[in-house]
Write a protein that holds these residues in place. Structure first.
Motif, mmCIF file in Angstrom:
data_model
loop_
_atom_site.group_PDB
_atom_site.id
_atom_site.type_symbol
_atom_site.label_atom_id
_atom_site.label_comp_id
_atom_site.label_asym_id
_atom_site.label_seq_id
_atom_site.Cartn_x
_atom_site.Cartn_y
_atom_site.Cartn_z
ATOM 1 N N TYR A 5 -35.272 145.808 27.782
ATOM 2 C CA TYR A 5 -35.142 145.854 29.225
ATOM 3 C C TYR A 5 -33.693 146.170 29.602
ATOM 4 O O TYR A 5 -32.770 145.956 28.812
ATOM 5 N N CYS A 6 -33.522 146.652 30.799
ATOM 6 C CA CYS A 6 -32.193 146.909 31.339
ATOM 7 C C CYS A 6 -31.789 145.696 32.183
ATOM 8 O O CYS A 6 -32.490 145.335 33.119
ATOM 9 N N CYS A 9 -31.083 146.856 36.203
ATOM 10 C CA CYS A 9 -32.067 147.467 37.106
ATOM 11 C C CYS A 9 -33.238 146.520 37.359
ATOM 12 O O CYS A 9 -33.511 145.614 36.585
ATOM 13 N N GLN A 14 -38.203 150.214 36.029
ATOM 14 C CA GLN A 14 -37.546 150.657 34.794
ATOM 15 C C GLN A 14 -38.458 151.551 33.973
ATOM 16 O O GLN A 14 -39.664 151.365 33.929
ATOM 17 N N GLN A 16 -38.031 153.833 30.015
ATOM 18 C CA GLN A 16 -37.159 154.020 28.864
ATOM 19 C C GLN A 16 -37.006 155.490 28.541
ATOM 20 O O GLN A 16 -37.929 156.282 28.693
ATOM 21 N N CYS A 26 -31.777 153.192 29.665
ATOM 22 C CA CYS A 26 -32.517 153.048 30.909
ATOM 23 C C CYS A 26 -32.625 154.421 31.571
ATOM 24 O O CYS A 26 -31.658 155.176 31.636
#
Length: 94
Positions: A5-6, A9, A14, A16, A26
């Motif tokens: 995960y980012c 954000c 989100q 990838q 991201c």
């Protein structure tokens, strides 16, 4: 499947991408994605809190059911003999 995960954000938007070096980034901001841990600290704390509330309740029900299936034996004859002895000693003192 390993989840990434980012941290910057919104997780709702989100997606990838893979960089030219092979790293996951991201799709919105271009930052490297962080691996999501399998068990988090707040999950451990929640399990400890829930078990501290539920284990005494479960313990109580287990012994309640155990006493219903095998009730403790009461020896009324021994109790009556004890009461006679106590009564005799009480009347001897008076």
């Amino acid at each position: 499947m390993v989840r990434y995960y980012c941290p910057y954000c919104n997780p709702k938007y989100q997606f990838q991408k893979q960089s030219s070096k092979g790293n996951l980034i991201c799709g919105l901001c271009g930052e490297d994605l962080v691996k999501k841990p399998f068990i988090r600290l707040n999950q451990i704390i929640a399990l400890v809190a829930a078990s501290s509330l539920l284990l005494p309740l479960i313990y109580t029900f287990i012994f309640l059911i155990k006493n219903q299936l095998n009730p403790p034996n009461k020896n009324y004859q021994a109790n009556s003999r004890l009461m006679i002895v106590i009564k005799d000693k009480f009347f001897k003192l008076n």
